[in-house]
Design a protein around this motif. Sequence first.
Motif, PDB file in Angstrom:
ATOM      1  N   ALA A  70      38.983  84.957 139.171  1.00  0.00           N
ATOM      2  CA  ALA A  70      38.378  84.075 138.173  1.00  0.00           C
ATOM      3  C   ALA A  70      38.017  82.717 138.764  1.00  0.00           C
ATOM      4  O   ALA A  70      37.048  82.080 138.326  1.00  0.00           O
ATOM      5  N   LEU A  71      38.767  82.254 139.761  1.00  0.00           N
ATOM      6  CA  LEU A  71      38.476  80.948 140.353  1.00  0.00           C
ATOM      7  C   LEU A  71      37.149  80.974 141.108  1.00  0.00           C
ATOM      8  O   LEU A  71      36.332  80.057 140.976  1.00  0.00           O
ATOM      9  N   ALA A  72      36.920  82.029 141.893  1.00  0.00           N
ATOM     10  CA  ALA A  72      35.634  82.165 142.588  1.00  0.00           C
ATOM     11  C   ALA A  72      34.491  82.221 141.581  1.00  0.00           C
ATOM     12  O   ALA A  72      33.424  81.625 141.790  1.00  0.00           O
ATOM     13  N   GLN A  73      34.731  82.921 140.490  1.00  0.00           N
ATOM     14  CA  GLN A  73      33.723  83.023 139.443  1.00  0.00           C
ATOM     15  C   GLN A  73      33.415  81.654 138.848  1.00  0.00           C
ATOM     16  O   GLN A  73      32.246  81.277 138.674  1.00  0.00           O
ATOM     17  N   ASP A  74      34.444  80.866 138.556  1.00  0.00           N
ATOM     18  CA  ASP A  74      34.247  79.545 137.963  1.00  0.00           C
ATOM     19  C   ASP A  74      33.513  78.608 138.914  1.00  0.00           C
ATOM     20  O   ASP A  74      32.627  77.854 138.495  1.00  0.00           O
ATOM     21  N   VAL A  75      33.885  78.635 140.188  1.00  0.00           N
ATOM     22  CA  VAL A  75      33.236  77.750 141.158  1.00  0.00           C
ATOM     23  C   VAL A  75      31.761  78.092 141.287  1.00  0.00           C
ATOM     24  O   VAL A  75      30.892  77.215 141.275  1.00  0.00           O
ATOM     25  N   LEU A  76      31.454  79.382 141.403  1.00  0.00           N
ATOM     26  CA  LEU A  76      30.060  79.790 141.545  1.00  0.00           C
ATOM     27  C   LEU A  76      29.257  79.485 140.282  1.00  0.00           C
ATOM     28  O   LEU A  76      28.116  79.031 140.367  1.00  0.00           O
ATOM     29  N   LYS A  77      29.834  79.717 139.129  1.00  0.00           N
ATOM     30  CA  LYS A  77      29.106  79.421 137.897  1.00  0.00           C
ATOM     31  C   LYS A  77      28.813  77.931 137.783  1.00  0.00           C
ATOM     32  O   LYS A  77      27.783  77.530 137.240  1.00  0.00           O
ATOM     33  N   GLY A  78      29.724  77.111 138.325  1.00  0.00           N
ATOM     34  CA  GLY A  78      29.473  75.680 138.339  1.00  0.00           C
ATOM     35  C   GLY A  78      28.319  75.285 139.240  1.00  0.00           C
ATOM     36  O   GLY A  78      27.674  74.253 139.040  1.00  0.00           O
ATOM     37  N   LEU A  79      28.029  76.131 140.222  1.00  0.00           N
ATOM     38  CA  LEU A  79      26.926  75.860 141.149  1.00  0.00           C
ATOM     39  C   LEU A  79      25.603  76.450 140.682  1.00  0.00           C
ATOM     40  O   LEU A  79      24.538  76.013 141.120  1.00  0.00           O
ATOM     41  N   TYR A  80      25.655  77.454 139.804  1.00  0.00           N
ATOM     42  CA  TYR A  80      24.455  78.241 139.549  1.00  0.00           C
ATOM     43  C   TYR A  80      23.326  77.481 138.872  1.00  0.00           C
ATOM     44  O   TYR A  80      22.154  77.829 139.052  1.00  0.00           O
ATOM     45  N   SER A  81      23.633  76.456 138.094  1.00  0.00           N
ATOM     46  CA  SER A  81      22.540  75.686 137.511  1.00  0.00           C
ATOM     47  C   SER A  81      21.701  75.058 138.607  1.00  0.00           C
ATOM     48  O   SER A  81      20.466  75.119 138.586  1.00  0.00           O
ATOM     49  N   ARG A  82      22.367  74.465 139.595  1.00  0.00           N
ATOM     50  CA  ARG A  82      21.623  73.862 140.700  1.00  0.00           C
ATOM     51  C   ARG A  82      21.010  74.938 141.592  1.00  0.00           C
ATOM     52  O   ARG A  82      19.904  74.781 142.097  1.00  0.00           O
ATOM     53  N   ILE A  83      21.729  76.032 141.776  1.00  0.00           N
ATOM     54  CA  ILE A  83      21.189  77.127 142.578  1.00  0.00           C
ATOM     55  C   ILE A  83      19.897  77.653 141.950  1.00  0.00           C
ATOM     56  O   ILE A  83      18.944  77.988 142.652  1.00  0.00           O
ATOM     57  N   ASN A  84      19.853  77.699 140.619  1.00  0.00           N
ATOM     58  CA  ASN A  84      18.659  78.209 139.957  1.00  0.00           C
ATOM     59  C   ASN A  84      17.436  77.335 140.205  1.00  0.00           C
ATOM     60  O   ASN A  84      16.305  77.836 140.225  1.00  0.00           O
ATOM     61  N   LEU A  85      17.639  76.035 140.379  1.00  0.00           N
ATOM     62  CA  LEU A  85      16.516  75.175 140.729  1.00  0.00           C
ATOM     63  C   LEU A  85      15.911  75.615 142.054  1.00  0.00           C
ATOM     64  O   LEU A  85      14.697  75.595 142.247  1.00  0.00           O
ATOM     65  N   LEU A  86      16.771  76.009 142.987  1.00  0.00           N
ATOM     66  CA  LEU A  86      16.317  76.458 144.296  1.00  0.00           C
ATOM     67  C   LEU A  86      15.882  77.916 144.251  1.00  0.00           C
ATOM     68  O   LEU A  86      14.894  78.297 144.874  1.00  0.00           O
ATOM     69  N   ARG A  87      16.612  78.717 143.499  1.00  0.00           N
ATOM     70  CA  ARG A  87      16.307  80.149 143.418  1.00  0.00           C
ATOM     71  C   ARG A  87      14.916  80.369 142.831  1.00  0.00           C
ATOM     72  O   ARG A  87      14.181  81.273 143.243  1.00  0.00           O
TER      73      ARG A  87
END
Length: 219
Positions: A149-166
């Motif tokens: 769950a911790l890996a999931q939380d960290v990645l989800k916290g990044l995904y908004s910014r990742i989506n700008l790049l994605r």
Amino acid sequence: MAKIGLVQPDTLRQRVEDAVRNAIMSGLYLPGERLVERELCEDLGVSRASLREAMRRLEAEKLVEIIPHKGPMVAVITADEARQIYALRAVLEGYAAHEFALIATENAIEEFAAAADALKDAALKNSREDVLQAKASLYDIMLGNCGNALAQDVLKGLYSRINLLRATSLLDPSRLPKSLAEIAELTQAFRERDAGRAQDVASMHVKNACEVALRNLDE
């Protein structure tokens, strides 16, 4: 300035936040573009207080920057920030793929395969919004069944910014066929329960996307 459609009067702050976030993620508002409060309030049918509360949440996600005396604008990600984001993403997604291959149920693996098919269909339609949604579904399945769950939380916290790049890399003509091939290879690794291969493919997928995103940022 582009318009994003009326939000119903009973909408709470969360829906205002989601509407603006989705507009940014879909590319309706581009990095560096000013977000004019008056126009957004008219488009969404909400008060400035509701909009400003939503903007503060989006600022915390680093999707929006609030500039003194100028107001909010869509955040701009530098090349150095992009490298850092992708480096962390490659490590965590590689780990998540490794664990998913080991512990996911057969049903979860087939759900991933179905989401990969949906991604391919969205890509063939050349719909960035549908591609982003399909890619989000893929990661929801993998992260939700990786046992951490911790890996999931960290990645989800990044995904908004990742989506700008994605959003800049997924539909790149030079990237799209390779991206789909990598997802297909990852699906096969999951079906074969080959954790090492899954980790390598997931990490490679991120690194290849990073190269395209950085090239697009330079351009």
